[in-house]
Design a protein around this motif. Structure first.
Motif, PDB file in Angstrom:
ATOM      1  N   ILE A   9      -1.161  34.103 -25.085  1.00  0.00           N
ATOM      2  CA  ILE A   9      -1.889  35.158 -25.806  1.00  0.00           C
ATOM      3  C   ILE A   9      -0.917  36.243 -26.256  1.00  0.00           C
ATOM      4  N   PHE A  10      -0.038  36.632 -25.338  1.00  0.00           N
ATOM      5  CA  PHE A  10       0.900  37.684 -25.687  1.00  0.00           C
ATOM      6  C   PHE A  10       1.782  37.256 -26.866  1.00  0.00           C
ATOM      7  N   VAL A  11       2.372  36.073 -26.725  1.00  0.00           N
ATOM      8  CA  VAL A  11       3.289  35.617 -27.778  1.00  0.00           C
ATOM      9  C   VAL A  11       2.535  35.387 -29.080  1.00  0.00           C
ATOM     10  N   GLY A  12       1.378  34.713 -28.999  1.00  0.00           N
ATOM     11  CA  GLY A  12       0.621  34.389 -30.204  1.00  0.00           C
ATOM     12  C   GLY A  12       0.170  35.630 -30.949  1.00  0.00           C
ATOM     13  N   LEU A  13      -0.444  36.567 -30.226  1.00  0.00           N
ATOM     14  CA  LEU A  13      -0.960  37.770 -30.886  1.00  0.00           C
ATOM     15  C   LEU A  13       0.180  38.614 -31.445  1.00  0.00           C
ATOM     16  N   THR A  14       1.221  38.781 -30.644  1.00  0.00           N
ATOM     17  CA  THR A  14       2.324  39.640 -31.083  1.00  0.00           C
ATOM     18  C   THR A  14       3.030  39.043 -32.292  1.00  0.00           C
ATOM     19  N   ALA A  15       3.392  37.754 -32.168  1.00  0.00           N
ATOM     20  CA  ALA A  15       4.119  37.123 -33.275  1.00  0.00           C
ATOM     21  C   ALA A  15       3.274  37.145 -34.538  1.00  0.00           C
ATOM     22  N   GLY A  16       2.001  36.819 -34.392  1.00  0.00           N
ATOM     23  CA  GLY A  16       1.136  36.777 -35.561  1.00  0.00           C
ATOM     24  C   GLY A  16       0.952  38.135 -36.188  1.00  0.00           C
ATOM     25  N   TYR A  17       0.695  39.147 -35.387  1.00  0.00           N
ATOM     26  CA  TYR A  17       0.365  40.442 -35.966  1.00  0.00           C
ATOM     27  C   TYR A  17       1.597  41.202 -36.444  1.00  0.00           C
ATOM     28  N   ARG A  18       2.666  41.172 -35.642  1.00  0.00           N
ATOM     29  CA  ARG A  18       3.846  41.956 -36.017  1.00  0.00           C
ATOM     30  C   ARG A  18       4.614  41.312 -37.157  1.00  0.00           C
ATOM     31  N   GLY A  19       4.693  39.971 -37.142  1.00  0.00           N
ATOM     32  CA  GLY A  19       5.422  39.288 -38.203  1.00  0.00           C
ATOM     33  C   GLY A  19       6.909  39.640 -38.175  1.00  0.00           C
ATOM     34  N   GLY A  20       7.587  39.384 -39.276  1.00  0.00           N
ATOM     35  CA  GLY A  20       8.979  39.777 -39.444  1.00  0.00           C
ATOM     36  C   GLY A  20       9.886  39.185 -38.382  1.00  0.00           C
ATOM     37  N   TYR A  21      10.847  39.999 -37.921  1.00  0.00           N
ATOM     38  CA  TYR A  21      11.853  39.441 -37.017  1.00  0.00           C
ATOM     39  C   TYR A  21      11.269  39.173 -35.626  1.00  0.00           C
ATOM     40  N   VAL A  22      10.272  39.985 -35.210  1.00  0.00           N
ATOM     41  CA  VAL A  22       9.613  39.732 -33.927  1.00  0.00           C
ATOM     42  C   VAL A  22       9.035  38.318 -33.933  1.00  0.00           C
ATOM     43  N   ASP A  23       8.367  37.993 -35.026  1.00  0.00           N
ATOM     44  CA  ASP A  23       7.767  36.675 -35.189  1.00  0.00           C
ATOM     45  C   ASP A  23       8.845  35.595 -35.140  1.00  0.00           C
ATOM     46  N   ARG A  24       9.927  35.836 -35.857  1.00  0.00           N
ATOM     47  CA  ARG A  24      10.972  34.803 -35.920  1.00  0.00           C
ATOM     48  C   ARG A  24      11.591  34.555 -34.555  1.00  0.00           C
ATOM     49  N   ILE A  25      11.863  35.634 -33.810  1.00  0.00           N
ATOM     50  CA  ILE A  25      12.467  35.465 -32.485  1.00  0.00           C
ATOM     51  C   ILE A  25      11.490  34.729 -31.564  1.00  0.00           C
ATOM     52  N   LEU A  26      10.256  35.231 -31.502  1.00  0.00           N
ATOM     53  CA  LEU A  26       9.281  34.623 -30.596  1.00  0.00           C
ATOM     54  C   LEU A  26       9.038  33.160 -30.940  1.00  0.00           C
ATOM     55  N   MET A  27       8.976  32.864 -32.236  1.00  0.00           N
ATOM     56  CA  MET A  27       8.689  31.493 -32.613  1.00  0.00           C
ATOM     57  C   MET A  27       9.860  30.556 -32.358  1.00  0.00           C
ATOM     58  N   SER A  28      11.096  31.104 -32.411  1.00  0.00           N
ATOM     59  CA  SER A  28      12.197  30.188 -32.116  1.00  0.00           C
ATOM     60  C   SER A  28      12.243  29.890 -30.621  1.00  0.00           C
ATOM     61  N   VAL A  29      11.914  30.890 -29.783  1.00  0.00           N
ATOM     62  CA  VAL A  29      11.779  30.617 -28.348  1.00  0.00           C
ATOM     63  C   VAL A  29      10.669  29.597 -28.147  1.00  0.00           C
ATOM     64  N   ASN A  30       9.556  29.848 -28.827  1.00  0.00           N
ATOM     65  CA  ASN A  30       8.398  28.983 -28.727  1.00  0.00           C
ATOM     66  C   ASN A  30       8.770  27.530 -29.062  1.00  0.00           C
ATOM     67  N   ASP A  31       9.469  27.372 -30.183  1.00  0.00           N
ATOM     68  CA  ASP A  31       9.800  26.014 -30.614  1.00  0.00           C
ATOM     69  C   ASP A  31      10.782  25.336 -29.674  1.00  0.00           C
TER      70      ASP A  31
END
Lengths: 285, 331, 331
Positions: free
Chosen positions: A93-115
């Motif tokens: 929930i934390f990663v999904g909501l944050t990455a989705g809402y903040r977008g930009g570099y926060v999203d990119r960092i979180l999603m690369s960890v995610n992947d």
């Protein structure tokens, strides 16, 4: 809450079945607290008795009553599932909501960890880690460990949902209300994400219990603890199948089928109930 | 002989969720006739039942929508057809596209964007009338497009390459390829720009004039009706409140709702104050008693609250359902 | 008018979007060198009119700082809006400039009660320090739009009509006591009978509450009804701007003329006005990239140079027109 359960019981067949199955599972895990048998001890009852009135699930080759043993197994497996689900939900929930809402570099960092987590081979890693921590890791430890691996798919799912919610006008309205990002996430987006969270919680529990069975069968979890997995491990170790002590394997299979079906049906019916579209229909839209 | 005769039609949605059952009376006692060779307009606001009405008369009646009473009879080539009892197979093979076709808002956007327009035509033609000869099919399509004044090259294009107005005109071309008796146009220009809207409506009018069939034009935009329709029916909360020739409806509207609808339209060149009706359209799950318009009607009387007004024939073609009109007629 | 007498000034702004991938992508100039000012000494309703794809919504979003301009400057009360930083700056800007969105059914979260948004706005902008204090503030705002706290309290969005929600939306925007409201197609999804209620609210805000409104619409009739000045946009450019009486009363640019002619008049007698057929663009996107005048492909008065040279802004008959026809030397 009680009214919700009553409504669901009355109008949803799936929920009725789920309710009965899960109630049976809970009762079973609850009565482990009044068990006359200590699962740690062996040779307390006659060996290899087939199911009867006195021993409803029979007894095993280690001199334990399979019924009472299973009450502990169900309790431990459920506990493990809940720990895993709780840990991985918080992260997802934390990663999904944050990455989705903040977008930009926060999203990119979180999603690369995610992947990175997505591509990680979970089973070999868990085998390795269980091997390393063997004996020192209790159920809670194992649950947390699996929780750390169980979130990435769900985080992606939540993120994609938030990405589309972000484009809806009501998100912009909330911004112009002067709402802070956290507020928007919790009050505007979370209700739409809840059905995913709920469905994935249950899937996650099923995954974690199943994974423990795999580790248990391989003898990699703490085999002194009764779980569905270790039951099968002990039955195998004593060659229950060959010896014709089928009830020793039957018990964990039946119990896990009842538990999994119960959880699955519960997720289906509750999901429909908390789906925003159904909710809208209930408030009369 | 009218093309379609609808008598006392009732069509309700009945739903049930978690023990709460709801009945939405989307079409409640509607009667009207569509003549051959006319453009009949249905005007009304959102959730007045106009969409349900077209669903029902085009024969797509699926639960939770149900016919609760009334008849709908088409007369195709002297043959009477009760649309509610036609088998789905017959509906698909003999009636859709050939007798009744349908143009809706953004028609082309539901079509596969990676298929050329030609294949979309091919698909429609194949399912309704086998033309094996490729050249014959090509000739049919090209002839048809040319007649409508559309460039035949568009057969070559993909839908996404075309502008919204062109897509909508292709949708009209597709709907008229078998020369149907009735074209139902449901908000055909609502999402389009005014200049494009004008072109699309022009096309619709030209086709109608040329093939003398019937067009049922459904839109909330009164100004479109004024420019296109021969006769207009005004719907409010599931019922028709007034019907008449376009000139009469705009020149001498009788029902207070129609009067207001027309008076509130802004016109370029006139800055006179326009006012809106108070309140909101009723919820069709629990419509008001008596005349459904009474809570918003500035002229409502005691009787309007209690008695459902019946339709009063004011002239051969003009009728309205209002107690005040009835009183005036009697006096 | 000195710079500080301007509430809002758009100083030749452009916005270029990149469509598609990094290698295959195309550039789309959605807003091309657009400039206009709103005065601060006297509130006004300024309309930005144009069809879909004209860039009018992009202009609104640029003013609201949803994304940055590619070129040019947007000045609010003389200071550059790109310089606004941090939560405090953003809050201060939002307390002066508030939006009203197009789709009333998406403006508020369908799962939340409407009044929550209004109370939150009052609390977040420091208009009230607790819920109890906020209620009269909310009530006052709702009264300005013809509603009241009791009518809206406890209601979910689906319980009100589109027109009512849109008025709630305006009420919400008014709570921080802004000087400017950016209304992006606020009535296009609202039923005709309820439209004028919203439009009249904007009039009232200007006349009684000293609030300026940037009214963005494709509906020239309501634009004429409420606005003082108007700018007509075509493919990212303003082609004609001036007082609404000049521009819509006697349009000079060929595009404005066609636009005005195409607006259906709610008068059946003028049906013949549409007899003349008009050219429509088959493929929309191409017009963006056109060198010279964007309207050259459809213009009835097109000249050779229209296709090659971008027309200058010419001041004539009380308005500014972007058209070669009105160049001094060509007369």
């Amino acid at each position: 809450m009680l009214k919700v359960i009553r409504d669901l019981l009355r109008y949803d067949g799936r929920f009725r079945v789920a309710f009965i199955f899960l109630l049976a599972t809970f009762i079973m895990s609850a009565i482990s607290y009044v068990s006359p048998q200590d699962p740690g001890r062996t040779f307390q009852v006659p060996l290899d008795r087939s199911p009867s009135l006195q021993y409803p699930f029979g007894t095993n080759s280690r001199g334990q009553d399979v019924f009472w043993w299973m009450t502990f197994a169900v309790r431990n497996s459920l506990y493990l599932g809940l720990i895993t689900a709780a840990v991985s939900r918080v992260i997802a929930i934390f990663v999904g909501l944050t990455a989705g809402y903040r977008g930009g570099y926060v999203d990119r960092i979180l999603m690369s960890v995610n992947d990175s987590f997505v591509v990680m081979p979970v089973l070999p890693l868990l085998i390795l880690l269980s091997f390393l921590f063997r004996g020192r890791m209790g159920l809670t430890g194992l649950g947390v460990l699996m929780g750390l691996f169980g979130w990435p798919w769900d985080a992606r799912l939540i993120r994609s949902q938030v990405l589309s919610l972000k484009e809806r006008s009501f998100t912009r309205t909330a911004q112009y209300c002067g709402a802070k990002d956290f507020h928007i996430t919790i009050f505007e987006h979370l209700p739409f994400v809840l059905p995913i969270v709920f469905a994935t919680t249950i899937n996650n529990m099923i995954w974690s219990i199943g994974m423990e069975v795999t580790l248990g069968v391989l003898g990699l979890s703490n085999v002194t603890l009764p779980t569905i997995g270790t039951t099968i491990y002990w039955a195998n170790a004593h060659q229950a199948m060959v010896a014709g002590i089928w009830w020793w394997l039957m018990a964990p299979v039946v119990v896990s089928v009842v538990m999994f079906l119960g959880l699955y049906l519960l997720s289906q019916s509750v999901n429909e109930y908390i789906d925003p579209r159904t909710r809208l229909r209930r408030i009369g839209a | 002989m009218p093309l379609l005769s609808v008598k006392n039609l009732h069509a309700y949605y009945r739903t049930e969720a978690y023990g709460i059952s709801r009945t939405v009376r989307a079409v409640d006692d509607v009667s009207f006739e569509l003549q051959k060779n006319e453009i009949y307009g249905i005007a009304g606001e959102s959730s007045c039942g106009k969409t349900t009405l077209i669903k029902v008369i085009s024969g797509s009646i699926k639960p939770p929508l149900r016919i609760e009473g009334g008849t709908m009879t088409y007369t195709f080539d002297g043959r009477d057809v009760d649309i509610a009892s036609v088998a789905p197979e017959v509906m698909r093979r003999e009636i859709r596209w050939k007798e009744i076709s349908y143009v809706m808002q953004g028609s082309m956007s539901i079509l596969n964007p990676v298929r050329r327009v030609r294949r979309i035509f091919r698909h429609v033609v194949d399912t309704h009338q086998g033309i094996d000869d490729k050249r014959k099919f090509e000739a049919l399509c090209r002839d048809h497009l040319k007649k409508l004044g559309l460039p035949p090259d568009i057969l070559q294009a993909y839908p996404h390459q075309l502008s919204g107005g062109m897509k909508q005109r292709i949708a009209i071309a597709l709907a008229t390829i078998f020369r149907p008796s009735l074209i139902i146009a449901d908000e055909p220009t609502t999402a389009l720009d005014v200049v494009v809207q004008r072109g699309v409506l022009q096309l619709l009018k030209d086709i109608q004039a040329e093939s003398s069939n019937t067009v049922l034009l459904v839109t909330h935009d009164m100004a479109v009706h004024a420019n296109v329709a021969d006769r207009v029916a005004i719907m409010y909360a599931g019922t028709i409140v007034e019907e008449g020739p376009t000139e009469v409806i705009f020149g001498a509207p009788q029902h207070p709702y129609t009067q207001h609808l027309i008076a509130s339209l802004p016109v370029i060149g006139d800055k006179g104050t326009r006012s809106a009706l108070p309140g909101a359209p009723p919820n069709l799950a629990s419509p008001p008693s008596g005349c459904r318009f009474h809570p918003r009607c500035p002229m409502a009387k005691e009787i309007c609250r209690r008695v459902v007004p019946s339709m009063i024939q004011l002239d051969t073609l003009h009728r309205a359902a209002c107690h005040l009109v009835g009183e005036r007629e009697e006096a | 008018m000195s710079t500080d007498a301007r509430l809002l000034e758009l100083d030749s702004i452009s916005k270029v979007f990149h469509i598609g991938g990094a290698l295959t992508g195309e550039k789309l100039t959605a807003v091309n060198n657009v400039g206009f000012q709103l005065r601060s000494d006297k509130p006004e309703v300024f309309t930005l009119a144009g069809e879909s794809g004209s860039g009018k919504t992009t202009v609104a979003r640029l003013i609201l700082r949803d994304f940055p301009v590619t070129e040019g400057k947007i000045l609010y009360e003389g200071s550059d809006t790109t310089r606004i930083r941090g939560r405090r700056g953003t809050m201060r800007f939002m307390s002066e400039v508030q939006p009203v969105f197009q789709n009333p059914f998406d403006t508020f979260n369908p799962l939340r009660r409407l009044v929550e948004y209004l109370i939150e706005t009052a609390l977040n902008f420091g208009i009230a320090s607790n819920r109890k204090q906020a209620e009269p503030v909310v009530d006052d705002a709702l009264k300005l739009v013809g509603l009241s706290f009791d009518e809206v309290n406890l209601r979910y969005p689906h319980e009100l009509s589109g027109g009512q929600i849109q008025r709630v939306s305006v009420a919400r925007a008014l709570i921080p006591r802004p000087k400017l409201i950016i209304a992006d197609e606020p009535v296009s999804m609202v039923d005709a009978s309820l439209r004028m209620a919203i439009v009249n609210v904007f009039k009232r805000l200007r006349d009684e509450e000293n609030v300026s409104v940037l009214y963005i619409t494709h509906d020239l009739a309501t634009a004429y009804y409420i606005s003082d000045r108007i700018a007509i946009m075509l493919r990212g450019q303003i082609v004609e701007t001036g007082t609404v009486d000049n521009v819509l009363g006697d349009p000079k640019h060929p595009y404005t003329r066609i636009l005005k002619e195409s607006v259906p008049q709610p008068i059946p007698e003028v049906k013949g006005a549409w007899a003349k057929s008009i050219a429509l663009s088959t493929m929309e996107v191409r017009e963006y990239g056109r060198i010279g005048c964007k309207f050259a492909g459809r213009c009835p008065n097109v000249m050779d140079k229209c296709r090659k040279i971008e027309p200058p802004d010419v001041t004539t008959a009380g308005r500014v027109v972007k058209c070669h026809l009105y160049e001094p030397e060509s007369e």
